[in-house]
Write an enzyme that holds these catalytic residues in place. Structure first.
Site, PDB file in Angstrom:
ATOM      1  CD  GLU A   1      -6.971  -4.334   3.756  1.00 53.52           C
ATOM      2  OE1 GLU A   1      -6.337  -5.155   4.622  1.00 53.52           O
ATOM      3  OE2 GLU A   1      -6.721  -4.573   2.654  1.00 53.52           O
TER       4      GLU A   1
ATOM      5  CG  ASP B   1      -1.764  -1.136   1.360  1.00 57.17           C
ATOM      6  OD1 ASP B   1      -1.924  -2.007   0.516  1.00 57.17           O
ATOM      7  OD2 ASP B   1      -2.389  -1.366   2.249  1.00 57.17           O
TER       8      ASP B   1
END
Length: 575
Positions: free
Chosen positions: A318, A156
């Site tokens: 998320e 990420d």
């Protein structure tokens, strides 16, 4: 006439010479092989060589993790690492910077009856102490103009912000292997999104846990990072930078936000909210988003939750984001709506991870979605677009995002070793109307025009292809090996497809070969294709469709065939 030369050597001298050679050979062998202290069939210790900067650890990716405790001169543990130390072959090396480390206490996992004696593992023979670590690229699939880590695993994008002409990107990083583990925040900076400068590691794990995803905000002269501390439970912590984001000091009062009712509690996204004259925060909690407020980024008040029954719930929610976008629904009107970004894994439209979003209003306390609960909107219809978040404080009120360009179904197995994963090109977000719904538009950021080079006749490994199309079109990229990617546009169905089933190496995962399909929400007149060594990103020039897919051809695609359109190919300048 041949002349022979004879040298007479006395016996005593020969004996001394022999002993000297044996001694030198012994010392050479001792230096060449590091000798562990074997304590059991799964346990060993290793003394660090003083005066060196690194110990280079050999990694074998198919092995079980070895748990390493690093001790200093006072026998106090300074760090924990999980490394797949090599048992019978070496895939690559990773550096550990010693910084006063004296001893590594190493516990191996797995069945030693099958692996043999610990003292015979190849890691001891291949481990090295060194003052340097070679980061020269050894990967033919490393992108030429996308951001990648110098080495190791990346997922990420984190903490992105813009300040003083510089774009800062932090990212989930494993410095000790090219698969997911040992999460820290790596750090890179750029002025143009193509030429990236590697910065020192920003935030490392501590006894609260590994450093999971989070965000940064600028607060006066300070940069404040808020991130998830992932230990036995997931809690939220902050760290403060007084030098523009290049180094951080963790807050002594961490954690600043906790919960006891859910395990998946992570990825905080704070932002200043002028409407309430306070900081707002959105973070992921299982399959919903929770919203908080604070006056000081330290004491947080719960405001509301969003998500039950809305959108896709095929996996854990998320990496949220929440921001307003002002747009013109008609030539004479302006309107502001809020966009809530929600990354989900699994549950994507073609399996695995993907990015969905919701459009509505936010009053500083509660987000209200304007669509019906069952409506699902995807930001990108490719297989390899996840963890999308925006840069804080982007200039000109822009909403610039990056995505992680992979998929959790196979991210650990893609055919690279020195590094794994790249980020997408930067994209600017807007809004547009289609029917009764408001959608997020996605276009390549304007910085990508600055690297557009001269026109070329054939595709090259780093290029942009602009295709003006009609109602029906087919675009085929291929090479001499017969590998190809087939893209089709159907104006009647308002649909775009990309087929990568024969794109090159698809053998590393059954989930990789696929065809992805996107709605275009109206007619498409022009497509922009960004080609790099291992990726294809396709955009409707007006922003109504985006599709991102990885490809691993055995040689670059050098042939382009277009039916129902006209293509212009631009080389991308990377130097």
């Amino acid at each position: 006439m041949q002349q022979n030369l004879y040298i007479t050597i006395k016996p005593n001298y020969m004996k001394k010479l022999f002993l000297t050679l044996v001694t030198l050979m012994t010392f050479t062998l001792m230096e060449a092989q590091i000798l562990p202290i074997v304590l059991g069939d799964k346990h060993a210790m290793l003394r660090m060589e003083q005066g060196r900067k690194f110990v280079l650890l050999p990694v074998q990716e198919t092995e079980e993790i070895a748990a390493i405790a690093v001790l200093d001169a006072r026998n106090e543990m300074v760090q924990r690492l999980n490394v797949k130390l090599a048992i019978d072959r070496v895939d690559y090396w990773v550096p550990y910077e010693l910084k006063g480390a004296r001893l590594m206490d190493i516990e191996f996992h797995g069945d030693r009856r099958q692996k043999g004696a610990v003292g015979e593992f190849v890691c001891w023979k291949e481990m090295k102490f060194s003052d340097t670590f070679d980061t020269t690229n050894r990967e033919r699939f490393r992108p030429l103009y996308h951001h990648t880590p110098l080495y190791g695993w990346m997922n990420d994008p984190n903490g992105m912000f813009y300040k003083d002409g510089m774009w800062h990107l932090y990212y989930q990083w494993n410095p000790y292997g090219s698969q997911w583990e040992n999460m820290t925040w790596g750090h890179s900076t750029t002025t143009d999104f193509v030429h990236w400068q590697v910065q020192p590691t920003a935030i490392e794990a501590d006894w609260l846990g590994s450093i999971f995803s989070g965000s940064c905000v600028t607060n006066g002269d300070e940069v404040v990072a808020m991130y998830t501390s992932a230990g036995h439970h997931q809690t939220q912590s902050i760290a403060i930078s007084k030098d523009g984001g290049y180094s951080f000091q963790k807050y002594a009062g961490n954690p600043v936000l906790t919960t006891s009712d859910i395990a998946d509690f992570r990825d905080p996204r704070p932002f200043w909210n002028e409407d309430i004259k306070a900081w707002s925060l959105i973070l992921a909690a299982g399959q919903e988003m929770r919203i908080y407020s604070s006056k000081d980024l330290k004491d947080w008040k719960y405001e509301s939750s969003f998500g039950k029954e809305y959108g896709n719930h095929g996996g854990v929610w998320e990496c949220p984001d929440l921001f307003p976008i002002t747009y013109q629904p008609t030539p004479n009107t302006k309107e502001t709506k809020w966009v809530l970004i929600c990354n989900i894994n699994p549950g994507g439209p073609f399996g695995g991870s993907a990015t969905q979003y919701f459009v509505g209003q936010f009053d500083g306390h509660k987000f209200t979605c304007e669509s019906m609960p069952k409506v699902t909107k995807w930001l990108d219809y490719g297989k390899d677009h996840y963890a999308t978040v925006s840069f804080y404080n982007a200039p000109e009120n822009r909403h610039v995002v990056l995505a992680w360009m992979s998929n959790w179904q196979y991210a650990n197995q893609v055919p690279t070793k020195q590094f794994r994963s790249a980020n997408s090109i930067p994209r600017d977000l807007g809004l547009f109307r289609s029917g009764e719904e408001t959608y997020v538009s996605v276009v390549p950021s304007k910085e990508m025009l600055s690297i557009r080079g001269p026109k070329v006749k054939k595709p090259v490994e780093a290029c942009e292809i602009v295709v003006d199309i009609k109602n029906q079109a087919e675009i085929v990229l291929s090479n001499a090996k017969g590998e190809r990617v087939v893209m089709t546009y159907d104006g009647q169905k308002q649909q775009f497809k990309m087929d990568r089933t024969k794109s090159g190496d698809v053998s590393f995962s059954e989930a990789f070969p696929c065809e992805t399909v996107a709605p275009t929400y109206g007619a498409v007149k022009q497509l922009r294709l960004f080609i790099d060594r291992c990726s294809i990103e396709v955009f409707d020039a007006e922003g109504k469709m985006a599709m991102t897919n990885l490809v691993f051809p055995s040689e670059p695609y050098n042939t382009l065939k277009v039916k129902g359109g006209k293509a212009t190919i631009y080389e991308i300048k990377v130097k």
